[in-house]
Design a protein around this motif. Structure first.
Motif, PDB file in Angstrom:
ATOM      1  N   PRO A 175       0.815  -1.224   0.000  1.00  0.00           N
ATOM      2  CA  PRO A 175       0.000   0.000   0.000  1.00  0.00           C
ATOM      3  C   PRO A 175       0.844   1.268   0.000  1.00  0.00           C
ATOM      4  CG  PRO A 175      -0.905  -1.607   1.525  1.00  0.00           C
ATOM      5  CD  PRO A 175       0.390  -2.174   1.054  1.00  0.00           C
ATOM      6  N   GLY A 217      -8.190  -2.884   4.520  1.00  0.00           N
ATOM      7  CA  GLY A 217      -9.194  -2.392   3.588  1.00  0.00           C
ATOM      8  C   GLY A 217      -9.589  -0.956   3.832  1.00  0.00           C
ATOM      9  N   THR A 218      -9.116  -0.383   4.946  1.00  0.00           N
ATOM     10  CA  THR A 218      -9.424   1.006   5.276  1.00  0.00           C
ATOM     11  C   THR A 218      -8.465   1.939   4.549  1.00  0.00           C
ATOM     12  OG1 THR A 218     -10.197   0.338   7.463  1.00  0.00           O
ATOM     13  CG2 THR A 218      -9.693   2.669   7.149  1.00  0.00           C
ATOM     14  N   THR A 219      -8.986   3.003   3.984  1.00  0.00           N
ATOM     15  CA  THR A 219      -8.167   4.023   3.325  1.00  0.00           C
ATOM     16  C   THR A 219      -7.910   5.169   4.300  1.00  0.00           C
ATOM     17  OG1 THR A 219      -9.080   3.471   1.151  1.00  0.00           O
ATOM     18  CG2 THR A 219      -8.001   5.614   1.379  1.00  0.00           C
ATOM     19  N   SER A 258      -2.935   9.205   0.090  1.00  0.00           N
ATOM     20  CA  SER A 258      -3.827   8.270   0.770  1.00  0.00           C
ATOM     21  C   SER A 258      -3.402   6.849   0.414  1.00  0.00           C
ATOM     22  CB  SER A 258      -5.284   8.497   0.367  1.00  0.00           C
ATOM     23  OG  SER A 258      -5.456   8.323  -1.027  1.00  0.00           O
ATOM     24  N   THR A 314      -4.588   2.546   1.029  1.00  0.00           N
ATOM     25  CA  THR A 314      -5.548   1.548   1.506  1.00  0.00           C
ATOM     26  C   THR A 314      -4.768   0.397   2.117  1.00  0.00           C
ATOM     27  OG1 THR A 314      -7.123   2.154  -0.233  1.00  0.00           O
ATOM     28  CG2 THR A 314      -7.446   0.029   0.874  1.00  0.00           C
ATOM     29  N   THR A 369      -3.627  -3.091   3.848  1.00  0.00           N
ATOM     30  CA  THR A 369      -3.952  -4.500   3.710  1.00  0.00           C
ATOM     31  C   THR A 369      -3.611  -5.221   5.012  1.00  0.00           C
ATOM     32  OG1 THR A 369      -1.764  -4.982   2.798  1.00  0.00           O
ATOM     33  CG2 THR A 369      -3.510  -4.455   1.235  1.00  0.00           C
TER      34      THR A 369
END
Length: 389
Positions: free
Chosen positions: A316, A352-354, A369, A371, A373
């Protein structure tokens, strides 16, 4: 003028006579001054030699509260070893020597655990039960129960066991985090001696034993020996503050340095393992270190934030355009104090959160930004310990 001087001389003589009289009375009739204060209704004089806070004469009450929840763990495993098999016949030995063979032997690991649920969940260390084929738990009241592994987390060195038994004494978690100087008691099964209690203080909190791990530890000088692993570290009220995990011993020229996993961390691991069978952590995919500061700047040795030292391909962080030498100052709504703080915040974010990231690149602000994992499995590295108990 002469009148004023005479008055001062008279007062001085009175003070000297009064002090001399008080000295004589105190010498021959000690305690008379205190009795006079009581008779006149005045408050008693505080004893300067009395300590501000008296330490309890015994911690037996705390032990009585916590000890029934601490269990002994006997983990059996089969170890395969290679050896040279010699012939019984001396002539064959001379001609053929020996043959390489493999044989299996049974090995038992001693450890401790803490009952944390009336449903039979027991917290212990991962290294106590790793690769075990049979796990037996000895309860405080003498009962023996067979345990099954619900799940484990190698990074925190924690494991959750399940025993089928009723009327289990469940330990209570401390409501406040431990502070350096707090009295703590380590309860466990050192060297197979069964229930043993050692006392010390919290030497430090927030210790980082592995630079790539998000977890921190409680440091204590309470004696932790082989077999104490997974046992309880409790406060003076018998409430759980940590799970004993390892010691740094004389091989490292150290004495009185042991570590425990904070109870809050252990509770989060327990809840996730019971719910999903494993621990899920967010992962950005970069390595960090402290932000260096010039020696002549007058600033502390490390500034706020985290300096990116490496970015994993395809992670990410790489997809967000983060580069080595970037300084990360903010993740989401939180400022970043140091690399350890960033790792803790990163791992606490659900995969899964951005999140928004802010920092400095070559001295100029940047925003991006990423996301997150799920963090891939990590091999737990020892922090130069002599042994893990």
């Amino acid at each position: 003028m002469k009148h004023a001087a005479g008055t001062l001389a008279f007062l001085a003589r009175c003070v000297v006579i009064g002090l001399a009289a008080a000295f004589v009375i105190g010498l021959f009739w000690p305690g008379s001054g205190e009795r006079l204060r009581v008779r006149l209704g005045l408050p008693a004089t505080p004893d300067a030699s009395a300590p501000g806070i008296a330490a309890p004469a015994s911690y037996a009450g705390a032990v009585a509260v916590a000890a029934p929840s601490v269990v002994n763990i006997y983990a059996n495993k089969i170890v395969n070893e290679r050896a040279i098999k010699m012939y019984d016949n001396p002539i064959l030995q001379q001609l053929l020597g020996g043959t390489l063979t493999t044989y299996a032997r049974r090995e038992q690991t001693l450890g401790s655990g803490v009952i944390v649920s009336a449903q039979g969940y027991v917290l212990t260390n991962y290294h106590v039960i790793a690769h075990a084929t049979d796990i037996q738990v000895l309860l405080y009241d003498g009962r023996v129960a067979k345990a099954t592994v619900v799940g484990s987390d190698e990074e925190t060195d924690l494991a959750v066991l399940k025993i089928d038994a009723g009327n289990l004494p469940v330990i209570r978690l401390a409501e406040q985090k431990p502070r350096p100087g707090d009295v703590v008691l380590a309860i466990g099964n050192p060297l197979g001696l069964n229930q043993t209690v050692t006392m010390g203080i919290v030497s430090a909190v927030g210790r980082q034993l592995n630079g790539s791990s998000a977890e921190d530890f409680i440091q204590t000088d309470a004696a932790i020996n082989l077999g104490n692993s997974g046992g309880a570290l409790v406060n003076a009220d018998g409430r759980l503050v940590g799970i004993n995990t390892l010691l740094i011993g004389k091989a490292a020229n150290a004495e009185g340095i042991g570590f425990a996993i904070p109870a809050g961390t252990a509770k989060k691991v327990l809840d996730q393992i019971v719910a999903t069978g494993h621990v899920v952590r967010g992962w950005l995919g970069a390595d960090y270190t402290f932000v260096p500061v010039a020696a002549n700047s007058g600033l502390p040795a490390a500034a706020r934030g985290a300096l990116v030292t490496d970015v994993y391909p395809g992670s990410p962080a790489a997809q967000a355009g983060i580069q080595p030498h970037d300084i990360l100052l903010r993740i989401g709504d939180d400022d970043i104090r140091d690399p350890s703080d960033l790792r803790r915040r990163e791992s606490a974010i659900k995969p899964g959160t951005t999140v928004e990231l802010s920092g400095l690149r070559n001295g100029s602000p940047f925003h991006t930004s990423a996301t997150l994992t799920e963090r891939p499995p990590m091999s737990m590295e020892a922090a130069t310990p002599e042994s893990t108990p």
